[in-house]
Design a protein around this motif. Structure first.
Motif, PDB file in Angstrom:
ATOM      1  N   ILE A  71       0.850  -1.181   0.000  1.00 18.11           N
ATOM      2  CA  ILE A  71       0.000   0.000   0.000  1.00 18.11           C
ATOM      3  C   ILE A  71       0.891   1.239   0.000  1.00 18.11           C
ATOM      4  O   ILE A  71       1.839   1.334   0.795  1.00 18.11           O
ATOM      5  N   LEU A  72       0.635   2.132  -0.938  1.00 14.55           N
ATOM      6  CA  LEU A  72       1.433   3.341  -1.084  1.00 14.55           C
ATOM      7  C   LEU A  72       2.909   2.995  -1.255  1.00 14.55           C
ATOM      8  O   LEU A  72       3.278   2.362  -2.221  1.00 14.55           O
ATOM      9  N   LEU A  73       3.747   3.366  -0.276  1.00 17.84           N
ATOM     10  CA  LEU A  73       5.195   3.194  -0.435  1.00 17.84           C
ATOM     11  C   LEU A  73       5.761   2.032   0.360  1.00 17.84           C
ATOM     12  O   LEU A  73       6.978   1.904   0.494  1.00 17.84           O
ATOM     13  N   VAL A  74       4.909   1.176   0.914  1.00 20.01           N
ATOM     14  CA  VAL A  74       5.396   0.041   1.695  1.00 20.01           C
ATOM     15  C   VAL A  74       4.712  -1.245   1.237  1.00 20.01           C
ATOM     16  O   VAL A  74       3.597  -1.222   0.721  1.00 20.01           O
ATOM     17  N   GLU A 181      10.411 -12.685  -7.518  1.00 18.43           N
ATOM     18  CA  GLU A 181      10.700 -12.707  -8.953  1.00 18.43           C
ATOM     19  C   GLU A 181       9.445 -12.861  -9.800  1.00 18.43           C
ATOM     20  O   GLU A 181       9.475 -12.597 -10.998  1.00 18.43           O
ATOM     21  N   SER A 182       8.334 -13.257  -9.179  1.00 22.91           N
ATOM     22  CA  SER A 182       7.104 -13.523  -9.931  1.00 22.91           C
ATOM     23  C   SER A 182       6.061 -12.429  -9.818  1.00 22.91           C
ATOM     24  O   SER A 182       5.072 -12.437 -10.562  1.00 22.91           O
ATOM     25  N   PHE A 183       6.256 -11.486  -8.892  1.00 22.42           N
ATOM     26  CA  PHE A 183       5.264 -10.428  -8.678  1.00 22.42           C
ATOM     27  C   PHE A 183       5.942  -9.066  -8.632  1.00 22.42           C
ATOM     28  O   PHE A 183       7.093  -8.942  -8.209  1.00 22.42           O
ATOM     29  N   THR A 184       5.219  -8.058  -9.072  1.00 27.85           N
ATOM     30  CA  THR A 184       5.685  -6.673  -8.982  1.00 27.85           C
ATOM     31  C   THR A 184       5.318  -6.140  -7.607  1.00 27.85           C
ATOM     32  O   THR A 184       4.131  -5.957  -7.302  1.00 27.85           O
ATOM     33  N   THR A 185       6.326  -5.925  -6.768  1.00 28.11           N
ATOM     34  CA  THR A 185       6.086  -5.503  -5.388  1.00 28.11           C
ATOM     35  C   THR A 185       6.671  -4.110  -5.181  1.00 28.11           C
ATOM     36  O   THR A 185       7.892  -3.949  -5.064  1.00 28.11           O
ATOM     37  N   PRO A 186       5.836  -3.079  -5.164  1.00 28.08           N
ATOM     38  CA  PRO A 186       6.336  -1.707  -5.043  1.00 28.08           C
ATOM     39  C   PRO A 186       6.677  -1.330  -3.607  1.00 28.08           C
ATOM     40  O   PRO A 186       6.227  -1.972  -2.651  1.00 28.08           O
ATOM     41  N   GLY A 187       7.475  -0.290  -3.464  1.00 26.91           N
ATOM     42  CA  GLY A 187       7.717   0.299  -2.156  1.00 26.91           C
ATOM     43  C   GLY A 187       8.773  -0.413  -1.317  1.00 26.91           C
ATOM     44  O   GLY A 187       9.413  -1.370  -1.734  1.00 26.91           O
ATOM     45  N   LYS A 192       5.558  -5.798   8.851  1.00 29.31           N
ATOM     46  CA  LYS A 192       4.129  -5.698   9.113  1.00 29.31           C
ATOM     47  C   LYS A 192       3.607  -4.331   8.702  1.00 29.31           C
ATOM     48  O   LYS A 192       4.330  -3.331   8.758  1.00 29.31           O
ATOM     49  N   ILE A 193       2.381  -4.307   8.255  1.00 24.03           N
ATOM     50  CA  ILE A 193       1.663  -3.048   8.051  1.00 24.03           C
ATOM     51  C   ILE A 193       0.484  -3.143   9.008  1.00 24.03           C
ATOM     52  O   ILE A 193      -0.602  -3.567   8.648  1.00 24.03           O
TER      53      ILE A 193
END
Length: 207
Positions: A71-74, A181-187, A192-193
């Motif tokens: 979410i957002l940057l994390v 390697e299989s997913f685009t994970t931003p931030g 934990k969030i």
């Protein structure tokens, strides 16, 4: 094991599904951007908009789908995902998801052609901006790219929500070592969030 109740209680599902509300707003921004200044060559502009606004998101969804546990940057570290969350990730890499991503991309190309045709109707809406078409085209490209993202990801989440009970019972957790390697994970990746974490999932993680 993942079931309908657990799937529907996952907060990240609803967070990313709600992103669809930005879709019409971003389309309107793209529409206004296309109205600024005098147009360049039609074919050139359409090719540029499709190449930069549609294909990047489509390729992402086909090759490395968006990781919704962010979410957002994390984003959550792969090793911090529960088995149920990894099962949800596995649902984003099905042939059904890829098919609907391609259909959605095709629809968005048609929407782009319509926006381009109707853009003269928006002339004067953004008089406060410099009437440079290069500026308007840049605004349109960014907004159209974002609109594709905020359509493709919520639709992929909706497909996961509509997964049949029998399919949920069969799905295996996505291999932990292959997630990055299989997913685009931003931030920034974090453990934990907390404000988006269900107590039940915390228990699962710490088990």
């Amino acid at each position: 094991m993942l079931n309908v109740k657990r799937l529907r209680s996952e907060p990240f599902i609803w967070i990313h599904l709600s992103g669809i509300v930005l879709f019409p707003i971003l389309l309107e921004v793209a529409w206004i951007g296309l109205s600024l200044g005098n147009r360049f060559t039609y074919i050139l502009e359409i090719a540029l908009l499709i190449g930069s606004g549609v294909f990047p998101v489509l390729l992402m969804q086909l090759i490395r789908p968006f990781n919704i546990f962010s979410i957002l940057l994390v984003s959550l570290k792969a090793e911090c995902l529960s088995d149920e969350q990894r099962q949800i990730l596995a649902l984003f890499r099905t042939a059904k998801q890829k098919f609907f991503s391609m259909v959605t991309a095709g629809i968005m190309i048609l929407v782009l052609l319509l926006l381009y045709r109707l853009s003269p109707l928006a002339v004067g809406v953004a008089d406060f901006l410099p009437q440079w078409h290069i500026l308007g085209l840049a605004i349109a490209i960014v907004a159209f790219l974002a609109s594709n993202l905020f359509l493709q990801v919520p639709l992929s989440v909706l497909l996961v929500l509509l997964t049949k009970k029998s399919k949920l019972a069969e799905i295996e957790p996505y291999p932990l070592e292959k997630i990055n390697e299989s997913f685009t994970t931003p931030g920034i990746k974090v453990n934990k969030i907390l404000w988006f974490l269900e107590p039940a999932l915390e228990t699962t993680d710490n088990a």
